[in-house]
Design a protein around this motif. Structure first.
Motif, mmCIF file in Angstrom:
data_model
loop_
_atom_site.group_PDB
_atom_site.id
_atom_site.type_symbol
_atom_site.label_atom_id
_atom_site.label_comp_id
_atom_site.label_asym_id
_atom_site.label_seq_id
_atom_site.Cartn_x
_atom_site.Cartn_y
_atom_site.Cartn_z
ATOM 1 N N ILE A 147 -28.728 -31.657 -38.861
ATOM 2 C CA ILE A 147 -29.788 -31.562 -38.015
ATOM 3 C C ILE A 147 -29.134 -31.312 -36.926
ATOM 4 C CG2 ILE A 147 -31.782 -31.808 -36.817
ATOM 5 C CD1 ILE A 147 -33.032 -33.400 -39.249
ATOM 6 N N ARG A 148 -28.116 -32.276 -36.082
ATOM 7 C CA ARG A 148 -27.241 -32.066 -34.809
ATOM 8 C C ARG A 148 -26.509 -30.763 -34.893
ATOM 9 N NH1 ARG A 148 -25.252 -36.925 -35.680
ATOM 10 N NH2 ARG A 148 -27.366 -37.500 -35.253
ATOM 11 N N ARG A 149 -25.670 -30.219 -35.421
ATOM 12 C CA ARG A 149 -25.661 -29.291 -35.846
ATOM 13 C C ARG A 149 -26.321 -27.901 -35.499
ATOM 14 N NH1 ARG A 149 -22.625 -27.811 -34.271
ATOM 15 N NH2 ARG A 149 -21.219 -26.092 -35.989
ATOM 16 N N ALA B 67 -20.203 -32.649 -40.297
ATOM 17 C CA ALA B 67 -20.483 -32.017 -39.566
ATOM 18 C C ALA B 67 -19.283 -31.222 -38.974
ATOM 19 C CB ALA B 67 -20.039 -33.926 -39.111
ATOM 20 N N ASP B 68 -18.467 -30.201 -39.699
ATOM 21 C CA ASP B 68 -17.577 -29.182 -39.667
ATOM 22 C C ASP B 68 -18.195 -28.175 -40.065
ATOM 23 O OD1 ASP B 68 -15.862 -30.905 -38.345
ATOM 24 O OD2 ASP B 68 -14.364 -30.860 -41.102
ATOM 25 N N LEU B 69 -19.781 -28.150 -40.758
ATOM 26 C CA LEU B 69 -20.252 -26.561 -40.799
ATOM 27 C C LEU B 69 -20.668 -25.910 -39.744
ATOM 28 C CD1 LEU B 69 -22.299 -27.848 -43.676
ATOM 29 C CD2 LEU B 69 -20.343 -26.690 -43.827
ATOM 30 N N GLY B 70 -21.024 -24.733 -40.352
ATOM 31 C CA GLY B 70 -21.342 -23.654 -38.698
ATOM 32 C C GLY B 70 -20.532 -23.373 -38.214
ATOM 33 N N LEU C 236 -26.435 -26.699 -44.919
ATOM 34 C CA LEU C 236 -26.990 -27.997 -43.641
ATOM 35 C C LEU C 236 -27.992 -27.676 -44.330
ATOM 36 C CD1 LEU C 236 -26.019 -25.696 -40.195
ATOM 37 C CD2 LEU C 236 -24.767 -28.340 -41.678
ATOM 38 N N LEU C 237 -28.619 -26.695 -44.772
ATOM 39 C CA LEU C 237 -30.400 -27.235 -45.226
ATOM 40 C C LEU C 237 -30.239 -27.840 -46.158
ATOM 41 C CD1 LEU C 237 -32.048 -23.836 -44.425
ATOM 42 C CD2 LEU C 237 -32.375 -25.386 -42.862
ATOM 43 N N ASP C 238 -29.483 -27.774 -47.044
ATOM 44 C CA ASP C 238 -30.015 -28.732 -48.449
ATOM 45 C C ASP C 238 -29.111 -29.707 -47.597
ATOM 46 O OD1 ASP C 238 -28.972 -28.775 -50.952
ATOM 47 O OD2 ASP C 238 -27.491 -29.835 -50.793
ATOM 48 N N THR C 239 -28.296 -30.139 -47.104
ATOM 49 C CA THR C 239 -28.172 -31.773 -46.829
ATOM 50 C C THR C 239 -29.429 -32.399 -46.095
ATOM 51 O OG1 THR C 239 -25.876 -31.489 -46.108
ATOM 52 C CG2 THR C 239 -26.776 -32.861 -45.357
ATOM 53 N N VAL C 240 -30.085 -32.033 -45.078
ATOM 54 C CA VAL C 240 -31.208 -32.284 -45.092
ATOM 55 C C VAL C 240 -32.317 -32.987 -46.457
ATOM 56 C CG1 VAL C 240 -33.780 -32.698 -43.586
ATOM 57 C CG2 VAL C 240 -31.616 -31.603 -42.755
ATOM 58 N N PHE D 83 -34.220 -37.176 -43.568
ATOM 59 C CA PHE D 83 -34.316 -37.549 -42.455
ATOM 60 C C PHE D 83 -33.607 -37.926 -41.354
ATOM 61 C CE2 PHE D 83 -37.903 -34.019 -43.420
ATOM 62 C CZ PHE D 83 -37.235 -33.034 -42.554
ATOM 63 N N ALA D 84 -34.056 -39.580 -41.698
ATOM 64 C CA ALA D 84 -33.220 -40.795 -41.406
ATOM 65 C C ALA D 84 -32.010 -40.756 -41.461
ATOM 66 C CB ALA D 84 -34.693 -41.699 -41.973
ATOM 67 N N ALA D 85 -30.525 -40.761 -43.005
ATOM 68 C CA ALA D 85 -30.291 -40.863 -43.015
ATOM 69 C C ALA D 85 -29.093 -40.257 -41.943
ATOM 70 C CB ALA D 85 -29.760 -40.049 -44.332
ATOM 71 N N GLU D 86 -28.403 -40.983 -41.672
ATOM 72 C CA GLU D 86 -26.647 -40.300 -41.293
ATOM 73 C C GLU D 86 -26.098 -38.803 -41.794
ATOM 74 O OE1 GLU D 86 -24.689 -39.727 -37.934
ATOM 75 O OE2 GLU D 86 -25.528 -41.574 -38.360
ATOM 76 N N GLN D 87 -26.360 -38.371 -42.796
ATOM 77 C CA GLN D 87 -25.989 -37.652 -43.541
ATOM 78 C C GLN D 87 -26.913 -35.819 -43.227
ATOM 79 O OE1 GLN D 87 -25.709 -39.636 -44.713
ATOM 80 N NE2 GLN D 87 -24.383 -39.626 -46.790
ATOM 81 N N GLY D 88 -27.957 -36.549 -43.299
ATOM 82 C CA GLY D 88 -29.675 -35.471 -42.847
ATOM 83 C C GLY D 88 -29.297 -35.478 -41.118
ATOM 84 N N ARG D 89 -29.353 -36.556 -40.785
ATOM 85 C CA ARG D 89 -29.296 -36.506 -38.796
ATOM 86 C C ARG D 89 -27.976 -35.446 -38.131
ATOM 87 N NH1 ARG D 89 -31.885 -40.015 -36.136
ATOM 88 N NH2 ARG D 89 -30.245 -40.438 -34.392
#
Length: 301
Positions: free
Chosen positions: A94-96, A274-277, A76-80, A85-91
């Motif tokens: 952060i949402r998760r 979206a499935d992590l965590g 999750l941290l690596d994705t950001v 922060f603005a890309a869909e993956q980063g958002r």
């Protein structure tokens, strides 16, 4: 490419406006191994705050599903870091993160402290063991990067400078580090996970080596015996020697993100961010409750 070419590139960027890009270069090109170790230590030391350690023990995520919790946190941290922060993956990442945190009654003080470990511990680790020290540009950019992450997590009263983060970390640990039996179980499980990445006969040696890298306040809080002075000196010297050897190697030409680390083992067939965590259910797995003051809730748009 010359050894200091990436550093020259960093120095041509603005440490505030270009903070995500500078941090990405520093993490993925200059110090991928060091940032992995430093951020592991950053998260690990938060267990020594009893309110944090007890909560992690109640959820059982770090005692019963240690590898998965490690993998999910890293990814999750690596994705950001990788996408911004603005890309869909980063958002989505952060949402998760926010969905998990808001399921528990976590104080703003603890959230600020955890954020401070992400800012301070990599600088301390790299300055001690890296192939070069962090530049001022990197220190400022790292601070701004985590200030941005903290704002997306809804954390109030975030420190403004590295020096303020460092003062917060030191004062919070002095005031709050202490013994807790449940936190010690989380610590033991984490040390066991790290040892499990290597052949079983090496486990005692690896545990001792890890303890040799911990500072006195951490050892005291968890009531671990301090390794002998000769052992501590040998281990620290070996890690510093690694940094000196890396300095002699050609610079990295392609990025290495944390998702590529061999320690991340739980998703051999890939994963969806979206499935992590976890998805805690109130009344189960540690009785998570909604955060009453609404902080650490949804990402800042």
């Amino acid at each position: 490419m010359k050894r200091f070419e990436q550093l020259d590139r960093i120095r041509r960027l603005d440490p505030v406006a270009d903070a995500p890009e500078i941090y990405r270069i520093s993490v993925a090109y200059e110090f991928p191994w060091d940032y992995t170790r430093a951020l592991e230590l950053a998260l690990y030391r938060t267990y020594a705050v009893p309110s944090i350690g007890r909560l992690l023990a109640r959820t059982a995520e770090l005692t019963e599903r240690t590898q998965k919790r490690y993998d999910d946190t890293v990814l999750l941290l690596d994705t950001v870091v990788e996408h911004g922060f603005a890309a869909e993956q980063g958002r989505t990442a952060i949402r998760r993160i926010n969905q998990m945190h808001r399921s528990y009654d976590i104080s703003d003080d603890d959230m600020r402290y955890v954020l401070s470990t992400f800012v301070v511990m990599p600088r301390r680790w790299i300055d001690a063991y890296g192939w070069r020290r962090l530049s001022r540009h990197e220190i400022v950019a790292t601070t701004e990067y985590y200030r941005t992450l903290g704002r997306h997590m809804g954390i109030p009263d975030i420190p403004r400078t590295y020096e303020e983060f460092e003062a917060l970390l030191d004062s919070y640990e002095e005031a709050h580090f202490g013994w807790d039996e449940k936190a010690r179980r989380v610590s033991d499980a984490t040390l066991g996970l790290m040892a499990s990445w290597y052949p079983r006969p090496l486990a005692p040696v690896l545990r001792t080596a890890t303890l040799a890298l911990l500072d006195e306040p951490l050892l005291r809080a968890f009531r671990y015996p301090r390794p002998g002075a000769a052992t501590s000196a040998l281990v620290r010297r070996a890690v510093r020697m690694r940094g000196r050897l890396v300095r002699l190697l050609p610079p990295r030409r392609s990025p290495h993100f944390a998702r590529q680390n061999w320690e991340v083992k739980g998703y051999p067939n890939g994963y969806r961010v979206a499935d992590l965590g976890t998805r805690p259910v109130p009344g189960l797995r540690g009785c998570p409750v909604r955060h009453r003051d609404g902080s650490a809730a949804d990402p800042v748009e």
